[in-house]
Design an enzyme around this catalytic site. Structure first.
Site, short mmCIF file in Angstrom:
data_model
loop_
_atom_site.label_atom_id
_atom_site.label_comp_id
_atom_site.label_asym_id
_atom_site.label_seq_id
_atom_site.Cartn_x
_atom_site.Cartn_y
_atom_site.Cartn_z
N PHE A 234 1.11 -1.66 0.17
CA PHE A 234 0.15 0.27 -0.30
C PHE A 234 0.93 0.81 -0.19
O PHE A 234 1.80 1.29 0.84
CB PHE A 234 -1.32 0.19 0.99
CG PHE A 234 -2.11 0.95 0.96
CD1 PHE A 234 -3.04 0.32 0.36
CD2 PHE A 234 -2.60 1.78 1.25
CE1 PHE A 234 -4.13 1.54 0.66
CE2 PHE A 234 -2.49 2.92 1.96
CZ PHE A 234 -4.50 2.32 1.11
N ILE B 299 -0.60 7.05 5.30
CA ILE B 299 0.47 8.07 5.15
C ILE B 299 -2.30 9.06 6.03
O ILE B 299 -2.93 8.31 5.46
CB ILE B 299 -0.50 9.10 3.80
CG1 ILE B 299 0.71 8.62 3.15
CG2 ILE B 299 -1.76 10.37 3.74
CD1 ILE B 299 0.60 8.78 1.52
N ARG C 162 10.94 11.54 3.83
CA ARG C 162 12.09 10.35 5.01
C ARG C 162 11.80 9.29 4.09
O ARG C 162 12.85 8.25 4.71
CB ARG C 162 9.66 10.67 6.10
CG ARG C 162 10.32 11.56 6.96
CD ARG C 162 9.36 11.04 8.30
NE ARG C 162 9.13 12.55 8.84
CZ ARG C 162 8.72 13.64 8.32
NH1 ARG C 162 8.34 13.65 6.78
NH2 ARG C 162 8.91 14.79 9.38
N ALA D 104 -0.03 -2.15 5.57
CA ALA D 104 0.94 -2.52 7.19
C ALA D 104 -0.15 -2.88 8.02
O ALA D 104 1.04 -3.38 8.96
CB ALA D 104 0.55 -0.57 7.96
N HIS E 290 -9.71 5.99 10.88
CA HIS E 290 -8.78 4.32 10.16
C HIS E 290 -6.79 4.98 10.13
O HIS E 290 -6.26 3.59 10.30
CB HIS E 290 -9.10 4.45 8.63
CG HIS E 290 -8.50 3.28 8.37
ND1 HIS E 290 -8.48 1.56 8.26
CD2 HIS E 290 -8.05 2.97 7.12
CE1 HIS E 290 -8.22 0.69 8.41
NE2 HIS E 290 -7.77 1.40 7.27
#
Length: 154
Positions: A26, A86, A131, A60, A92
């Site tokens: 994802f 994100i 990042r 995840a 959620h």
């Protein structure tokens, strides 16, 4: 050697280490970049490419189950979790962030295997891209350092 915010860096040597990497698909452009920089750094640290097992999972929340399976095989000195969550408009984000983080930690403690958690939890895509490279490299370094430490502690 020193890092600006992480204190003294250990001399890292990945030779003879076996590392498992679990990547969530994802947000795949970002997780692919995490994986690329992580793999590059593992190799730079001396981990033989044949001793790196890289698997992908949908998202995840599935990372911990794959980590659990790898840890259960007892064939790895350290594991790495890669993903990107994100924030959206619903709760959620908190659920996935909290549950995935707790599950990764639980696998590490249950199996006494170090897991470098590089599942990004960010506000927006720009933060994720800012990042991705550093966190991929950091995950490789953490995995090697913690594998060395665990070996020294036994």
């Amino acid at each position: 050697m020193q890092s600006s915010d992480k204190g003294e860096l250990a001399a890292l040597d990945g030779q003879d280490l076996r590392i498992g990497v679990v990547q969530a698909r994802f947000n795949h452009p970002i997780t692919n970049r995490l994986a690329e920089t992580c793999m590059e750094e593992l190799k730079r640290l001396g981990v033989d490419e044949r001793h790196i097992r890289h698997v992908t999972v949908p998202g995840a929340l599935e990372v911990a189950l794959a980590l659990n399976a790898l840890a259960d095989s007892e064939g790895y000195d350290a594991l790495i979790a890669l993903g990107c969550i994100i924030r959206g408009e619903t709760y959620h984000f908190e659920l996935v962030s909290n549950e995935s983080g707790a599950a990764v930690t639980r696998v590490s403690l249950d199996f006494q295997v170090p897991i470098a958690n590089a599942i990004l939890t960010v506000e927006d895509e720009a933060q994720a891209w800012a990042r991705a490279e550093d966190k991929g490299r950091d995950a490789a370094r953490v995995a090697v350092e913690m594998a060395q430490l665990m070996e020294a502690l036994q």
